[in-house]
Enzyme design. Structure first.
Site, PDB file in Angstrom:
ATOM      1  N   TYR A 190       1.544  13.929  -9.677  1.00 34.87           N
ATOM      2  CA  TYR A 190       1.201  13.843  -8.258  1.00 34.87           C
ATOM      3  C   TYR A 190       0.708  12.395  -8.177  1.00 34.87           C
ATOM      4  CZ  TYR A 190       1.385  18.874  -7.072  1.00 34.87           C
ATOM      5  OH  TYR A 190       1.716  20.089  -6.998  1.00 34.87           O
TER       6      TYR A 190
ATOM      7  N   TYR B  48       3.803  20.677 -14.511  1.00 36.56           N
ATOM      8  CA  TYR B  48       2.695  19.911 -15.096  1.00 36.56           C
ATOM      9  C   TYR B  48       1.513  20.600 -15.749  1.00 36.56           C
ATOM     10  CZ  TYR B  48       0.486  21.130 -10.436  1.00 36.56           C
ATOM     11  OH  TYR B  48       0.173  21.646  -9.429  1.00 36.56           O
TER      12      TYR B  48
ATOM     13  N   ARG C 111       1.493  24.789 -14.930  1.00 36.39           N
ATOM     14  CA  ARG C 111       2.077  25.300 -13.578  1.00 36.39           C
ATOM     15  C   ARG C 111       3.778  25.451 -13.552  1.00 36.39           C
ATOM     16  NH1 ARG C 111       0.160  25.745  -8.965  1.00 36.39           N
ATOM     17  NH2 ARG C 111       1.099  27.664  -9.339  1.00 36.39           N
TER      18      ARG C 111
ATOM     19  N   HIS D 170       6.860  23.745  -8.399  1.00 38.05           N
ATOM     20  CA  HIS D 170       6.697  24.254  -7.055  1.00 38.05           C
ATOM     21  C   HIS D 170       6.486  23.279  -5.963  1.00 38.05           C
ATOM     22  CE1 HIS D 170       2.528  23.321  -8.943  1.00 38.05           C
ATOM     23  NE2 HIS D 170       2.415  23.237  -7.440  1.00 38.05           N
TER      24      HIS D 170
ATOM     25  N   HIS E 291       4.330  22.715  -2.341  1.00 40.41           N
ATOM     26  CA  HIS E 291       3.432  23.414  -1.413  1.00 40.41           C
ATOM     27  C   HIS E 291       3.835  23.243   0.071  1.00 40.41           C
ATOM     28  CE1 HIS E 291       0.131  23.311  -4.450  1.00 40.41           C
ATOM     29  NE2 HIS E 291       0.944  22.280  -5.145  1.00 40.41           N
TER      30      HIS E 291
END
Lengths: 185, 264
Positions: free
Chosen positions: B130, B169, B179, B182, B184
């Site tokens: 991110y 990640y 995780r 995905h 959000h």
């Protein structure tokens, strides 16, 4: 008509900070304007520690108690009151909105801010109301407040201070804020 | 199951995957035995360590929605530029990774389309990183990819984004925690009571069973509702793969008549 089953929510996670906040997000009206008030407070966890990565949203009626349906929340022009804003808590778990005092939606109705809480560790959004403290008769007659045990009512009532109101949100524990669910949730 | 106390430090990474798997399995077994269908995540889900001190311990209080709760904020073309729906054109060059189109339809609990409403997405890049200062794991930042998009739904409730498939990640919930990939999603309906933030996942992810955030939705059918489908009719020749993910918000409390008067 059969109800469809809603898609599940999930936590906002820790990494929304570069995505959801935007310039002017917490300024429903410019701070310092004659009728601007501050709504502020802290978000605290079950150990009483500040929550530095919560996102709050505010949705409210205008000063005359009317629901506003005006675009422009994401690109504020400084003149249009849209009734909606958002803000992240800071490193001390503190948040601030610059807004207008919401009016009563009908004579004798208790005005409130609708506040939605998102955060890392919060697996689904939490709704609460922050009532204005002034009109004691309206508060005493409010259907939601009267449905609460007496010792929990204060968690939904903001405290007046020099520039507006303070409203702390306790996610867990002794003085836990009342969080709401609605029919069809 | 471990008998050690659970650390409330969400970054302690003290438990092993096996310990967390055991906690997840025990909750799943209790859920199956209960016979009561759940459709939303639990707020109190100890395998997700960050929730330990951040879940309400008292049950949510039933409220009848009034005034402001029966309406949602209004967003328009002043708020969102159409190009914000393409996450691959925000910088000077093409981002790395699998370009994909993501489409879907948003309806309310009565099946009515959620029209002209704001959809916001954010995600990691193809390497699982991110653009956020808290994400410091050693995967590359892509200078051509921020991972943030917005759009308004059309008159039939449809949304469409062009983006890059995000990577999985690591995180510090427990030792060697990862995780599933995905995206959000932040969603509004016609009533503020429908406000929702969630995560969309990709079909067949091997990390599903290991992930406490996904598993906080105890019902397998409910978890499936967060998984997009590969859709070859959305895939475009020589350009991008296609995925479809439809979304159902909770029921509205306004009558259709009131909804009509909402239109300009």
């Amino acid at each position: 008509m059969a109800d469809l089953i809603a898609t599940p929510g999930q936590t906002i996670g820790p990494f929304y900070g570069y995505a959801l906040p935007y310039e002017g997000d917490n300024e429903l009206v410019p701070p310092g304007r004659a009728d601007a008030i501050r709504l502020h407070g802290q978000v605290l966890d079950g150990a009483g520690a500040p929550v530095p990565d919560a996102l709050l949203e505010l949705w409210q009626v205008d000063a005359d108690g009317n629901v506003v349906q005006q675009p422009g929340s994401l690109k504020r022009d400084g003149w249009t009151f849209t009734g909606w804003g958002r803000t992240s808590t800071d490193d001390a778990g503190h948040y601030t909105f610059s807004t207008l005092r919401p009016g009563a939606t009908a004579p004798g109705k208790a005005p409130f801010f609708l506040v939605t809480v998102f955060g890392r560790g919060v697996l689904n959004r939490l709704f609460t109301r922050a009532y204005l403290p002034e009109d004691a008769d309206a508060l005493a007659a409010d259907p939601l407040l009267t449905s609460l045990p007496a010792e929990r009512r204060d968690s939904c009532i903001a405290a007046a201070d020099a520039h507006g109101y303070r409203f702390d949100i306790r996610l867990q524990g002794e003085a836990e804020t009342v969080f709401l669910t609605y029919p069809r949730h | 199951m471990t008998t050690q106390p659970i650390s409330t430090d969400p970054d302690s990474a003290s438990a092993s995957q096996e310990q967390v798997d055991g906690e997840i399995a025990a909750i799943a077994e209790d859920y199956r035995a209960s016979g009561v269908e759940e459709t939303q995540p639990r707020l109190d889900y100890p395998p997700y360590r960050s929730s330990l001190l951040r879940h309400p311990t008292k049950s949510l209080h039933h409220a009848d929605p009034e005034t402001i709760e029966l309406w949602a904020p209004c967003f328009g073309h002043r708020d969102v530029h159409p190009l914000e729906a393409d996450l691959t054109i925000q910088h000077g060059g093409e981002p790395l990774g699998e370009r994909m189109k993501l489409v879907g339809r948003i309806v309310d609990g009565d099946g009515r389309p959620v029209r002209n409403q704001l959809v916001e997405i954010w995600q990691a890049n193809a390497g699982g990183r991110y653009v956020h200062k808290r994400d410091q794991h050693p995967a590359p930042i892509d200078p051509n990819f921020t991972g943030v998009g917005r759009c308004l739904t059309d008159d039939d409730g449809n949304y469409a984004f062009t983006t890059i498939k995000p990577g999985p990640y690591p995180w510090k919930n427990h030792r060697n925690a990862w995780r599933p990939a995905h995206i959000h999603f932040s969603l509004f309906g016609t009533d503020f009571t429908q406000r929702m933030i969630t995560q969309m996942y990709f079909p067949g992810d091997p990390l599903f069973a290991l992930d406490p955030i996904f598993q906080s939705i105890t019902d397998p059918k409910a978890r499936e509702r967060l998984v997009a489908q590969y859709d070859h009719s959305v895939t475009t020749h020589e350009w991008a793969t296609g995925y479809r993910w439809d979304i159902v918000l909770t029921g509205s409390h306004r009558t259709p008549l009131e909804t009509e008067t909402d239109e300009d």
